[in-house]
Design an enzyme around this catalytic site. Structure first.
Site, PDB file in Angstrom:
ATOM      1  N   HIS B 166      19.002  50.065  74.462  1.00 12.97           N
ATOM      2  CA  HIS B 166      17.592  50.597  74.080  1.00 12.97           C
ATOM      3  C   HIS B 166      17.588  51.066  72.616  1.00 12.97           C
ATOM      4  CE1 HIS B 166      13.696  53.160  74.626  1.00 12.97           C
ATOM      5  NE2 HIS B 166      14.215  53.616  73.171  1.00 12.97           N
ATOM      6  N   GLU B 167      18.547  51.729  72.073  1.00 13.56           N
ATOM      7  CA  GLU B 167      18.643  52.073  70.602  1.00 13.56           C
ATOM      8  C   GLU B 167      18.817  50.822  69.735  1.00 13.56           C
ATOM      9  OE1 GLU B 167      17.665  54.764  69.785  1.00 13.56           O
ATOM     10  OE2 GLU B 167      17.648  55.760  71.643  1.00 13.56           O
ATOM     11  N   HIS B 170      15.593  48.782  69.218  1.00 10.87           N
ATOM     12  CA  HIS B 170      15.012  49.309  67.950  1.00 10.87           C
ATOM     13  C   HIS B 170      15.083  48.457  66.650  1.00 10.87           C
ATOM     14  CE1 HIS B 170      12.227  52.240  69.979  1.00 10.87           C
ATOM     15  NE2 HIS B 170      13.446  53.081  70.432  1.00 10.87           N
ATOM     16  N   TYR B 181       5.259  52.117  65.273  1.00 13.76           N
ATOM     17  CA  TYR B 181       5.681  53.190  66.268  1.00 13.76           C
ATOM     18  C   TYR B 181       4.647  54.396  66.472  1.00 13.76           C
ATOM     19  CZ  TYR B 181       9.419  55.486  68.832  1.00 13.76           C
ATOM     20  OH  TYR B 181      10.344  55.981  69.992  1.00 13.76           O
ATOM     21  N   GLU B 190       8.742  50.837  72.302  1.00 10.24           N
ATOM     22  CA  GLU B 190       9.424  51.681  73.107  1.00 10.24           C
ATOM     23  C   GLU B 190       9.758  50.844  74.596  1.00 10.24           C
ATOM     24  OE1 GLU B 190      11.197  54.492  74.154  1.00 10.24           O
ATOM     25  OE2 GLU B 190      11.118  54.542  71.791  1.00 10.24           O
ATOM     26  N   ASP B 263       4.112  63.038  70.444  1.00  9.21           N
ATOM     27  CA  ASP B 263       5.037  61.591  70.713  1.00  9.21           C
ATOM     28  C   ASP B 263       4.553  60.489  70.074  1.00  9.21           C
ATOM     29  OD1 ASP B 263       7.257  60.380  71.844  1.00  9.21           O
ATOM     30  OD2 ASP B 263       6.088  60.030  73.650  1.00  9.21           O
ATOM     31  N   HIS B 268       6.554  57.332  74.620  1.00 13.09           N
ATOM     32  CA  HIS B 268       7.475  57.295  75.448  1.00 13.09           C
ATOM     33  C   HIS B 268       6.721  57.493  77.041  1.00 13.09           C
ATOM     34  CE1 HIS B 268       9.971  58.407  72.129  1.00 13.09           C
ATOM     35  NE2 HIS B 268      11.150  57.578  72.818  1.00 13.09           N
TER      36      HIS B 268
END
Lengths: 88, 370
Positions: B166-167, B170, B181, B190, B263, B268
């Site tokens: 996931h990271e 990005h 974002y 996301e 957020d 998310h």
């Protein structure tokens, strides 16, 4: 002095909120100094932050500033940790 | 512009953690405060087109990994503890990060012939043991950063390989579509990280779509938390339901789209909708999800047509166009159209056709009910 921290975002997207009242606390003077520094260094609007980074809205006596990981000042980080009782 | 941080608080925001009297939850905080955590992050996330410099010669088929130990401080990257080719470290967290970087590199290379984050062999950097009891992992624009969790709510963030995928995704998104974002483009950003994060895990385990758990962050919640993971692509909104943590707030369809300024506009939360679409397509096509479903999503992400401010409808139309461009009008294309329809996002009947596809107009809104 009432200090509130609202944390949003993060990988989990789970929000946290906590308020601390400095009245009667032995570290009140220190917290007041952190609060002053936090207000000085904070932004009026949320900064863009980084993907999955935490966003913070810190309210001190009615004044709200915004900051985001990992771009926190030492004072902001210490204040957030103290209020949320969690790593920041 | 919609005011931020002062509008609707999502129903799941119960501040339960903050009200918890359990000292075991508060205990991790009772630690020595650090005084010298000056920040050294060199670059902030910026929404500009960023194509990295292309080094001379073909990029290597081998990753260039480096894992650092932040030693519970917040200076990045910290001390180098394992570089590419080094023997296994004693620290399991370091090894998990190293292996997770490798698994992510492997998926992108083998499935999509992509050489690292920038497709030019960019070194993969990760810092572990960031801060103390830190309940998060993030991408700072240059590298991955992992906290250890507090052991009460979260375990070590390197535990789930999909979190590592996931990271790093990005980073891939930053180097390709660079989706803003915030709001729907942020939820797409996301979702793409969840999609390819899950595919990293599925590829590593060689699981077919029906064998995969479709969970994000399985194993990340501490034993006392009632839940299986942080998100479920198969059944958004069901990953956890806990006294302390609250309930998984993710919607699966536009009927339950959450409007919030927090957020980054619920990135998310509403990512559950495109997440579920990917699951539906993969489940419908069967077999390995990284093959056809993943290829369609990868083509959409990297094809150059996806706007930085794309909303769900624009993204949906492009996935349909990508499916048709690569596979024709067959089951792949039909599965994509059907899946978006199931969650309530219009694809314009898939009328868009690559490479003549144009992004939806600025401010175009998908149908939102409730």
């Amino acid at each position: 002095m009432r200090i509130s921290v609202n944390r949003s975002g993060g990988f989990a997207g789970i929000e946290r909120h906590a308020t601390l009242d400095t009245t009667g606390r032995p570290d009140a003077v220190h917290l007041h100094a952190l609060a002053r520094n936090t207000l000085t260094a904070g932004q009026g609007t949320p900064p863009p932050g980084v993907p999955d980074g935490f966003h913070y809205a810190i309210t001190i006596e009615g004044h709200t500033i915004h900051c985001a990981d990992p771009h926190l000042t030492d004072a902001q980080r210490e204040l957030i940790r103290t209020v949320l009782k969690e790593g920041a | 512009m919609e005011p931020i941080f002062c509008t609707i608080v999502p129903p799941h925001v119960l501040d339960k953690l903050a009200r918890n009297e359990d000292q075991a939850l508060a205990e991790p905080a009772r630690r020595t405060l650090e005084r010298d955590a000056a920040l050294r992050t060199r670059r902030r996330l910026e929404t500009v087109s960023a194509i990295g410099p292309v080094p001379a010669g073909a990029p290597s088929d081998q990753p260039a990994r480096t894992v650092y130990d932040a030693k519970h401080r917040t200076d990045l990257p910290g001390r180098k503890v394992r570089a590419e080719g080094d023997k296994t470290a004693k620290d399991l967290t370091v090894n998990r990060a190293y292996d997770g970087l490798g698994a992510t590199f492997e998926l992108y290379l083998k499935a999509y012939n992509r050489h690292s984050i920038d497709d030019s062999g960019l070194p993969l950097l990760a810092s572990v043991h960031y801060d103390e009891s830190y309940n998060n992992a993030f991408w700072n624009g240059e590298q991955m950063v992992f906290g250890d969790g507090d052991g009460e709510i979260f375990n070590d963030f390197t535990i789930s390989v999909d979190v590592i995928g996931h990271e790093l995704t990005h980073g891939v998104t930053f180097h390709t579509a660079n989706l803003e974002y915030f709001g729907q483009s942020g939820a797409l950003n996301e979702s793409l990280s969840d999609v390819f994060g899950s595919l990293v895990k599925q590829y590593a385990l060689q699981q077919t779509a029906d064998q995969a758990d479709w969970l994000i962050g399985a194993g990340l919640l501490a034993p006392r938390v009632t839940g299986v993971a942080l998100r479920s692509m198969k059944a958004p909104g069901t990953a956890y339901d806990d006294d302390v943590l609250g309930k998984d707030p993710q919607p699966a369809t536009m009927d339950h789209y959450v409007r919030t300024g927090r957020d980054n506009g619920g990135v998310h939360i509403n990512s559950g909708i495109p997440n579920h679409v990917f699951y539906l397509v993969a489940e419908s096509l069967g077999g390995f999800a990284w093959e056809r479903a993943g290829q369609i999503w990868y083509d959409t992400l990297t094809g150059g047509e996806l706007s930085t401010t794309a909303d769900f409808a624009a993204f949906a139309a492009l996935t349909a166009a990508s499916a048709r461009a690569r596979y024709g009008d067959g089951e792949e294309y039909q599965s994509v159209l059907k899946a978006w329809s199931q969650v309530g996002v219009a694809t314009n009947g898939g009328a868009a056709e690559l490479p003549h596809q144009t992004p939806a107009p600025e401010g175009a809104q998908p149908p939102v009910h409730g």
